[in-house]
Design an enzyme around this catalytic site. Sequence first.
Site, PDB file in Angstrom:
ATOM      1  N   ASP A  84      -0.419   4.298   0.875  1.00 18.10           N
ATOM      2  CA  ASP A  84      -0.869   5.452   1.697  1.00 18.10           C
ATOM      3  C   ASP A  84      -0.208   4.916   2.962  1.00 18.10           C
ATOM      4  OD1 ASP A  84      -2.425   3.150   2.190  1.00 18.10           O
ATOM      5  OD2 ASP A  84      -3.333   4.158   3.837  1.00 18.10           O
ATOM      6  N   HIS A 109       0.924  -1.218  -0.074  1.00 21.85           N
ATOM      7  CA  HIS A 109      -0.010  -0.109  -0.052  1.00 21.85           C
ATOM      8  C   HIS A 109       0.882   1.157   0.074  1.00 21.85           C
ATOM      9  CE1 HIS A 109       0.402   0.971   4.362  1.00 21.85           C
ATOM     10  NE2 HIS A 109       0.624  -0.346   4.705  1.00 21.85           N
ATOM     11  N   GLU A 137      -5.055   1.668   3.071  1.00 23.09           N
ATOM     12  CA  GLU A 137      -4.956   0.537   4.336  1.00 23.09           C
ATOM     13  C   GLU A 137      -5.004   1.112   5.445  1.00 23.09           C
ATOM     14  OE1 GLU A 137      -3.217  -2.174   6.636  1.00 23.09           O
ATOM     15  OE2 GLU A 137      -2.478  -0.219   6.303  1.00 23.09           O
ATOM     16  N   GLU A 138      -4.260   2.310   5.750  1.00 25.08           N
ATOM     17  CA  GLU A 138      -4.071   2.760   7.171  1.00 25.08           C
ATOM     18  C   GLU A 138      -5.224   3.348   7.682  1.00 25.08           C
ATOM     19  OE1 GLU A 138      -1.491   2.078   8.619  1.00 25.08           O
ATOM     20  OE2 GLU A 138       0.266   2.202   7.404  1.00 25.08           O
ATOM     21  N   HIS A 178       4.134   3.600  12.260  1.00 24.44           N
ATOM     22  CA  HIS A 178       3.122   4.310  12.777  1.00 24.44           C
ATOM     23  C   HIS A 178       3.651   5.294  14.093  1.00 24.44           C
ATOM     24  CE1 HIS A 178      -0.509   1.369  11.844  1.00 24.44           C
ATOM     25  NE2 HIS A 178       0.290   1.487  10.769  1.00 24.44           N
TER      26      HIS A 178
END
Length: 454
Positions: free
Chosen positions: A92, A90, A156-157, A423
């Site tokens: 994003d 992904h 996805e996030e 993250h």
Amino acid sequence: MTARPIAATIASLMPRAKAELTELVAFQSVADPAQFPRSECEAAADWVADALRAEGFQDVALLDTPDGTQSVYGFLPGPAGAPTVLLYAHYDVQPPLDESAWLSPPFELTERDGRWYGRGAADCKGGFIMHLLALRALKADGGVPVSVKVIAEGSEEQGTGGLERYAQAHPELLAADTIVIGDTGNFRVGLPTVTATLRGMTMLRVTLDTLEGNLHSGQFGGAAPDALAAMIQLLASLRAEDGSTTVDGLTADTEWDGLQYPEAEFRSDAKVLDGVELIGTGTVADRIWARPAVTVIGIDCPPVVGATPSLQASARAQISLRVPPGRDAAEATELLTAHLVAHAPWGARVSVEQVGQGQPFRADTTSPAYTSMARAMEAAYPGETMQTSGMGGSIPLCNTLAALYPEAEILLIGLSEPEAQIHAVNESVSPEELERLSVTEALFLRNYADSKRA
């Protein structure tokens, strides 16, 4: 099997990989228009599409998914009769959080102490670069022996389910014999690891209302119900005294029987302060891979600067619940919602909104594809054998693909080992891991093709 030709090619491609990752990290592709302009995600999607076209992919398309984001698809045909492998990543990323806490700008790839720092460097723009490196190495060493589909997701996030719903509406698009999800990570740098389980996730936004409007705390405090105090008490009901998650009806005693996570290593990886205890019971692996975990990820309340002596009429919080394999995320959502309603103090009015949800996942590690991956990892990481671990995070697409293609084998690898700090601020990727996992993926594709011909 020797990894030498593939490894030499990928080593020669690493400067190009760094340049490409620099370009990709520069896009502020947070799939939340309230924080970042949509144009950043669109530009990143265009970059990914152009990269696929440059590698000879056909049918490259920007897929408009139901959540308003775009996923990028491409198909690279292999030899006649070859199996099809779907490669996932992904583009994003998570928001940068406190930009002042980054030692270098979050959207500028910066080399420091042998690692490359930048938001998305490991999670998961680096995963897309890993796929490109593996395919380039195979093309330089005789050709790609399988048909390849690539899907690069754009949300996805956020957990908004755009690609899952698109895949369900177009089930033929992502059909494959084997699927490689490039969005997890080794248990430790240099220790080749496949991820066998993922916790699912449900995310709820809860609002408490107690008053028609804010009141003076001196005139009314002590009798008038303060919504912020009610919210604090409600959130406290989600944890036992030892910090274990306590949602009515949701058991939290499952044990993990695979690779263990020594507590001292976990404390170091998590950067737990000296003297601060870990929460929960059981082994660390039990707690992070096999049991539910609730987190308050956001709360609306007045900031300290500028605060007034007022009772709050309304309070709002966003709650994430990680759901272990063996539990249904929809059922967990219902239990969490019922718990919040039942435990709201003083008759506070409660409203609960579901923000996102994804099912937990468990892979079949006895499948032939795992044998091919084990051989590839042993060759790419001399002296090491493939390890199997869990992951506390969620990749909602996994269960969608498993349901759509029950015969497909699903493997999870990636660059998000503990030092990557995904993250968090100062996310980074190990270029050595990028190199070795790219070798691993290339060797896996060759091994897998050979196994299908045997």
